[in-house]
Design a protein around this motif. Structure first.
Motif, short mmCIF file in Angstrom:
data_model
loop_
_atom_site.label_atom_id
_atom_site.label_comp_id
_atom_site.label_asym_id
_atom_site.label_seq_id
_atom_site.Cartn_x
_atom_site.Cartn_y
_atom_site.Cartn_z
N HIS A 26 -5.61 3.14 -3.75
CA HIS A 26 -5.61 2.23 -4.91
C HIS A 26 -5.38 2.99 -6.22
N CYS A 72 -7.14 -2.11 -3.31
CA CYS A 72 -6.17 -2.40 -2.27
C CYS A 72 -6.21 -1.39 -1.15
N GLN A 122 0.85 -1.19 0.00
CA GLN A 122 0.00 0.00 0.00
C GLN A 122 0.88 1.25 0.00
N PHE A 123 1.00 2.12 -0.92
CA PHE A 123 0.42 2.03 -2.24
C PHE A 123 1.54 2.29 -3.24
N HIS A 135 -3.08 -6.90 -4.52
CA HIS A 135 -2.89 -5.89 -5.54
C HIS A 135 -2.94 -6.62 -6.87
#
Lengths: 273, 580, 181
Positions: A246, A242, A136-137, A203
C-alpha cells in the motif's frame, strides 16, 4: 480534603491550558504544514479548510481560556457562591456558543463546501476523458485514443506484462487505447474527467497536491473531475489500505501545457497498434 | 453474610458468600464482574499499547523495528481492533458501566446477574483467540479494523486474510455477543431496577450516558453482525455478497461474481459511527459526575445535556456515510451525509459547553479524578472541533484516510475515552476497595499521560494537513518531507505515554492494600452509591436499598449546613418519592 | 413514612418488576432482530440489482410452514386466554413450532443439495441465509416457551409470547421478501 489554602494545581492547571492553547496556535505558524495546490477545485478545498481554521481556531482558544479562567477564579472562593441560574439563563448560556459552532459548521459546508463538492462531481462538456486503474500495487492510466472510446476489457485477458488491463483485441475501440503505467499526463487549464477502476481490491486514487481523492472500487467505475492549474509533476498515492505494498503504490500526474500535452499525445501509439 | 431480604435482593439471586471461585471468579456480583472486565482490558491494553509503540518505532526509524511490510498492516489492524473493542469497550463501557449502574440506580445488582457473568465469560476467550492470530500462518488480520472486503474476503489479497482474518471474525463474534448481553443488562437495569423516587430526570448523568450508549450500541451492532455473517460466507462458503466479478489476485481471476464492496462499508459504518458515541458518551457522563463532585455545584444544564445526548444518538445513527465521502457512493448522498453530520455539532457542542459551564463559580478539589475530567474537556473540545473538518465533505477530499483522521479519532476514542476511564477508576475505586488511590502518583500519571498524548495526536493533524496517509509502512513521498522530522518526536511522545502507564498500574495494584482508608463517602458526593459502606458488599447495601428523594446533584444549596445533600436524604415532610 | 425501612417488597411487587425487566429485554431484542433483518434486507435490495441475480423457485412447502407458524401463534394466545388449559395449548404451540422447524430443515436441505452457496446464485444464498438466521431466532422462542411450560403461572407468558409472535411476524416478512422481491 477541605483545606482552605489553594492548591498549587489551581495555578498550574490554568497555566498549562493557556500554554497549550498558545502552543497549538504557535505550531500552525511554525510548522510547514501548507501543501502546494495545483488544481482549480483544490483551491476551493483549501478555502474551505482555511475558513474552518480561522473559525475554529478562536473557538478552540476561547474554550481553553474559559476553562482556565473558571479554574483560576476558583482559587479565591471558599463560601458556597453557586446560585442555580434561571432555566432561561441556563438555556442562553448553552445556546449562544452552540449556535456559533453550528453556524461555523453548517454555514461553512453550505456556503463554501458544497459548490466545490459540486465542481468535483459535475459532468462538464469538453472534458478530457482519462481512466486510472489501480491494482496491487501500481496505477495504470488509459486514454481512449483517437476514437474517443474506451475499449472493452476482460479480466481473463489480463497478463501483467503483455496486457495489464486485459484489453480485448477483438473490440475495435480497444485498438487505439493508450495505456501508460504509473503516470497520468494531463494538460493544464482543461478539466479532466477521470474514471477510476480497480482490478483487485479497494484502492483510492489520491493526488494530495490536487486535493483529489476517489476510491477505486472493484466492480464499479467511480468518477472524479479535476482541472490542473500549474504544469509540474505531482505524486499519485493510494489512500485506501490495499495490501502490504500500500505505502509504495505510487504514480505521477504530469501536468503539461496544452501544447506539450498535444505533442505528447501525438507520440503515443495504441495498445494494439 | 446473608443479604437482607428486602429491596431487590431476590432479583439478583442469592448473595450468600460462596467460596473463592464463586466470589472472585465465577461471580455474579456486578462489581466483581466490572473489575474482571477492567483487568482484562488492562492486559489487552498492554498488548495494544506495545503494538502502538512498536509501530511508532518503524515510523520514526524505518526498518529498525524488525517489522516487514507484510507484517505492518497486521500490527495496525490489531492495534485498532484491540484498543477499540478490547480495551476501551471493555474497560469503559462493560467494566465501569457494570460497577456504576446498579450502585447509582440503587439496585442490588444487574437485572440479570447470570447473563452478566456469561457476558464476561463470553468475551474472555475472545482475547486469546485474537492474540493467537499473530502466530497462525500468514499472521494476524491485516485488512484494517474496518475489515473492508475484498481485502478481507480473499485469502490471496494479503497474508493476514487467511487464518488471521477468520480468527478475527470469530473473536469479534464473541465480542459482539458479550457486548449485547452486557447492553441488555444495562438497559433493563436502568429502566426497571431504579430505586423508589429515582425518576429518569433524577438519574445521574453517568447512568444517562450508559443508557443512551447501550441502546445505541444494541441497535447498531446488528448491522455489523449481518456484515460479519455475509463476510464469513464469502470467505468460506463461496458466496459473493461483497466480492464483485472479475477480481484478479496475483494473476488469478477469482470465482466470485456480482458482489458489492460498498455494501460492506455501509453496514460496517452503520455500526462503526454509532460505536464512536457508544464509547465517548459514557466518558462524558463520568466527567459530569466527577466534575459535579469536585466543583461542589450541580452540572450546568442537566436537562439540556440529557436531551442533547438523545439527539446525538438519534443523529448518530443516520450519518454513517461521512466515513465514505470518497468511497464512490453517490455525490448527492455525500451532500446529505455532510449536512446531517454537521448537525451533530449542535447537541454535541451543547454537551461540551455544559461541561465547561459546570466550572463556573466552582470550588474545585484537585483530585486526580478531577484532573482527568478537566483534561477530558480539553480533549473533547479539540477532538470535536476536528470533527467539524472531517464531517465537511469538501474538506474531507483532502483529509480522508490521512493522519488528520488518525489524530482526530485518537482524540475522541483514544484520549476522551481513556481520560473518562481514568477519572472513573480514581473516583469509584474507594467504593470497590474501601481505600483511596494515591493522589501524588495519580497526578504524576495525569501529567505524563495527558500532555504527551495531546501533543502526539495534535501534531498528527498537521501531518495530515500536509497530506500524510494513514496505514503507510514508510513515507518516501516528496510532499510530506517537511513534516517527516516530526516522526521521531511523536515516537518519543508515544513511548512516554506508554511508559507512564506503569505509574497507573502501580497505583491500581498497590492501593487496595496500602491506600488510605475511605469512608462510605470520601468525596462528599451525592448520588446513591455513596450511601453504602466502602467497599460495598455483595448486594450493595447491607440493609435496605436507598430511595431517591431529590435530584442527583444537590451541592452548595444556599442555606444548607453542609454543602451537599445525599440523594437518599429525605426531603421536607410531604415530599414522597413515589415513582419506582 | 419511609417505605423501605422495615418492609420488604411484596411478592406481587417483586414479580411485577421482574416482568417489567423481561418486557424491556424482549422489546430490545425485537428491535435488535428488526435491525438485523433490516440490514439483510438492505443487502438483498442492493445485491439483487446485479446481473447474476436468478430468482430461485419458491418451495411450496414453505407455504405450509407459514401456515403452521401462524397457527402456533393462535394456540399460544389460547394458552394465555385459558389459564386452566394453558399447559395443553402451550404443548400444542411447541408441537406446531417443531413441525415448522422440521419443514424448514426439509426445504433447506433441498435447496442446499442444489448447490446452495454456489457463487453464481445470490438469491439462493439469501434464501438460506435468511431462513437460517430466522431459525436461530426461533430457537430463542423455543427456549422461552419451553421454560414457560416448566412454570405453571400463565401470566408470565407475556414476554415469551411476544417473542413467539414476533418470530412469526418475522417469518412472514422473510417470506414476502424472498417470494415477491
Amino acid at each position: 480534603m477541605d483545606d482552605r489554602s489553594p492548591s498549587p494545581l489551581s495555578l498550574a492547571f490554568p497555566l498549562a491550558l493557556v500554554i497549550l492553547a498558545a502552543a497549538v496556535v504557535g505550531t500552525f505558524f511554525l510548522l510547514d504544514w501548507r501543501l502546494d495546490v495545483a488544481s482549480e477545485h483544490g483551491r476551493g478545498v483549501d478555502q474551505m479548510i482555511f475558513f474552518l481554521l480561522v473559525c475554529t481556531g478562536p473557538l478552540f482558544v476561547a474554550g481553553h481560556l474559559a476553562v482556565a479562567w473558571f479554574v483560576w477564579k476558583s482559587r479565591w472562593r471558599d463560601t458556597p457562591a453557586y446560585l442555580p441560574p434561571s432555566p432561561r439563563a441556563e438555556w442562553l448560556a448553552t445556546l449562544i456558543p452552540v449556535l456559533l459552532i453550528g453556524a461555523v459548521a453548517e454555514g461553512g459546508v453550505l456556503a463554501i463546501g458544497m459548490p466545490v463538492w459540486g465542481q468535483v462531481y459535475r459532468e462538464e462538456p469538453d472534458t478530457l476523458p482519462v481512466e486510472i486503474v489501480g491494482k496491487q500495487f501500481e496505477w495504470i492510466a488509459r486514454y481512449p485514443g483517437r476514437d474517443g472510446k474506451f475499449g472493452r476489457t476482460e479480466p481473463t485477458l489480463i497478463d501483467d506484462v503483455e496486457n495489464p488491463l486485459g484489453l480485448d483485441e477483438d473490440d475495435p475501440a480497444a485498438t487505439d487505447d493508450i495505456v501508460v503505467r504509473g503516470a497520468l499526463y494531463l494538460p493544464s487549464g482543461r478539466a479532466a474527467s477521470i474514471r477510476i477502476r480497480s482490478l483487485d481490491v479497494l484502492h483510492s486514487f489520491a493526488v494530495p497536491v490536487m486535493r483529489t481523492k476517489q476510491d477505486a472500487v472493484p466492480g464499479l467505475v467511480t468518477r472524479t473531475q479535476m482541472r490542473p492549474t500549474t504544469p509540474g509533476k505531482y505524486e499519485i498515492t493510494c489512500a485506501e489500505l490495499c495490501g502490504m505494498g500500500h505505502y509504495r503504490m505510487r504514480g505521477y500526474v504530469n501536468v503539461l501545457t496544452p501544447e506539450e500535452f498535444e505533442a505528447w499525445r501525438a507520440r503515443q501509439v495504441g495498445w494494439f497498434e | 453474610m446473608e443479604g437482607p431480604s428486602g429491596g431487590l435482593v431476590r432479583m439478583s439471586g442469592t448473595h450468600a458468600a460462596g467460596g473463592f471461585w464463586t466470589r472472585y471468579v465465577f461471580s455474579r456480583d456486578h462489581k466483581v464482574i466490572g473489575i474482571q472486565y477492567i483487568l482484562t482490558a488492562m492486559a489487552m491494553g498492554l498488548v495494544g499499547g506495545a503494538l502502538a509503540a512498536w509501530i511508532r518505532v518503524q515510523l520514526a526509524w524505518p526498518g529498525s523495528a524488525g517489522i516487514s511490510p507484510e507484517q505492518y498492516p497486521s500490527l495496525v489492524t490489531m492495534h485498532g481492533t484491540l484498543m477499540i473493542f478490547f480495551v476501551v469497550s471493555l474497560a469503559l463501557v462493560s467494566g465501569l458501566g457494570n460497577i456504576i449502574i446498579p450502585l447509582q440506580v440503587g439496585a442490588r445488582d444487574m437485572a440479570y446477574p447470570f447473563l452478566n457473568m456469561l457476558s464476561f465469560w463470553t468475551v474472555l476467550p475472545a482475547c486469546p483467540l485474537m492474540l493467537a492470530s499473530f502466530f497462525v500462518p500468514g499472521g494476524a488480520a491485516a485488512a484494517g479494523w474496518t475489515a473492508y472486503p475484498p481485502l478481507s474476503a480473499l485469502k490471496g489479497a494479503i497474508p493476514g486474510s487467511g487464518w488471521g482474518q477468520s480468527l478475527w471474525l470469530l473473536a469479534m463474534a464473541l465480542f459482539i455477543a458479550s457486548f449485547t448481553m452486557g447492553g441488555l443488562n444495562f438497559v433493563a437495569t436502568i429502566f426497571n431496577l431504579r430505586a423508589r423516587g429515582l425518576t429518569m430526570m433524577r438519574l445521574p448523568l453517568a447512568c444517562w450516558t450508559y443508557l443512551v450508549s447501550s441502546i445505541l450500541g444494541l441497535l447498531s451492532f446488528p448491522a455489523l453482525t449481518a456484515a460479519a455473517i455475509m463476510l464469513l460466507l464469502d470467505r468460506h462458503a463461496g458466496t459473493s455478497f461483497f466480492v464483485p466479478s472479475g477480481v484478479v489476485i496475483a494473476g488469478q481471476v477469482q470465482a466470485h461474481q456480482g458482489g458489492t464492496p460498498l455494501l460492506f462499508q455501509h453496514l460496517f459504518w452503520f455500526l462503526g459511527h454509532p460505536e464512536v458515541y457508544v464509547l465517548v458518551l459514557p466518558a462524558l457522563g463520568i466527567a459530569f459526575d466527577v466534575i459535579a463532585a469536585f466543583s461542589r455545584r450541580p452540572p450546568h444544564g442537566y436537562r439540556i445535556t440529557v436531551w442533547s445526548l438523545i439527539v446525538v444518538a438519534v443523529l448518530g445513527m443516520v450519518v454513517w456515510g461521512h466515513h465514505m465521502f470518497t468511497s464512490g457512493m453517490n455525490p448527492y448522498l455525500g451532500k446529505y451525509f455532510s449536512v446531517v453530520t454537521l448537525l451533530i455539532t449542535l447537541p454535541f457542542a451543547a454537551i461540551g459547553v455544559n461541561l465547561v459551564a459546570s466550572l463556573w463559580r466552582a470550588r474545585l478539589r484537585w483530585t486526580p479524578a478531577m484532573l482527568w475530567a478537566l483534561g477530558l474537556i480539553s480533549a473533547v473540545g479539540t477532538g470535536g472541533l476536528g470533527g467539524v473538518y472531517l464531517g465537511n465533505a469538501t474538506a474531507d477530499l483532502h483529509f480522508h484516510d490521512s493522519y488528520f483522521v488518525v489524530g482526530h479519532f485518537h482524540f475522541m476514542i483514544g484520549m476522551v475515552t481513556l481520560f473518562g476511564t481514568f477519572a472513573g477508576i480514581f473516583y469509584w475505586f474507594p467504593k470497590l476497595t474501601g481505600r483511596l488511590m494515591n493522589e501524588r502518583l495519580g497526578r504524576l500519571h495525569f501529567w505524563l499521560t495527558s500532555l504527551p498524548m495531546f501533543a502526539l495526536f495534535f501534531l498528527m493533524h498537521l501531518q495530515g494537513l500536509r497530506g500524510m496517509m494513514r496505514r503507510y509502512y514508510e513515507f518516501s513521498q516528496d510532499y510530506v518531507a517537511p513534516v517527516l522530522w516530526l516522526q521521531p518526536v511523536l515516537t518519543v511522545l508515544a513511548f512516554v505515554v506508554f511508559a507512564s502507564q506503569a505509574l497507573f498500574l502501580i497505583n491500581f495494584f498497590r492501593s487496595p492494600f496500602r491506600g488510605e482508608s475511605a469512608g462510605p463517602n470520601p468525596w462528599n458526593a451525592t448520588t446513591l452509591e455513596w450511601t453504602t459502606p466502602s467497599p460495598a458488599p455483595h448486594g450493595n447495601w447491607p440493609d435496605e436499598t436507598p430511595s431517591a428523594w431529590r435530584g442527583p446533584y444537590e451541592y452548595s444549596r444556599n442555606g444548607n449546613e453542609s454543602d451537599f445533600e445525599l440523594q437518599s436524604a429525605p426531603a421536607a415532610p410531604g415530599v414522597l418519592p413515589s415513582k419506582r | 413514612m419511609g417505605f423501605m425501612e422495615s418492609i420488604d417488597l411484596s411478592p406481587g411487587e417483586e414479580s411485577r418488576i421482574r416482568a417489567d425487566a423481561n418486557q424491556t429485554l424482549v422489546a430490545i431484542l425485537m428491535a435488535m432482530a428488526a435491525m438485523l433483518f433490516a440490514a439483510f434486507t438492505a443487502s438483498y435490495a442492493i445485491r439483487r440489482t446485479s446481473a447474476d441475480w436468478i430468482p430461485v423457485p419458491f418451495p411450496s412447502l414453505l407455504w405450509l410452514n407459514t401456515a403452521l407458524l401462524i397457527a402456533s401463534s393462535g394456540t399460544l394466545e389460547l394458552a394465555r386466554d385459558r389459564p386452566v388449559h394453558a399447559r395443553r395449548w402451550l404443548r400444542a404451540t411447541l408441537a406446531l413450532g417443531l413441525a415448522f422447524a422440521a419443514g424448514q430443515i426439509l426445504a433447506w436441505t433441498e435447496l442446499a443439495a442444489a448447490g446452495a452457496f454456489s457463487p453464481g446464485n445470490p438469491h439462493r444464498a439469501f434464501f438460506l441465509l435468511l431462513t437460517a438466521v430466522h431459525g436461530a431466532h426461533l430457537v430463542g422462542a423455543f427456549l422461552a416457551c419451553g421454560a414457560a411450560l416448566g412454570r405453571s403461572r400463565s401470566e408470565r407468558l407475556g414476554p415469551c409470547a411476544a417473542w413467539w409472535h414476533f418470530v412469526g411476524a418475522l417469518w412472514v416478512y422473510v417470506v414476502i421478501v424472498l417470494r415477491f422481491f
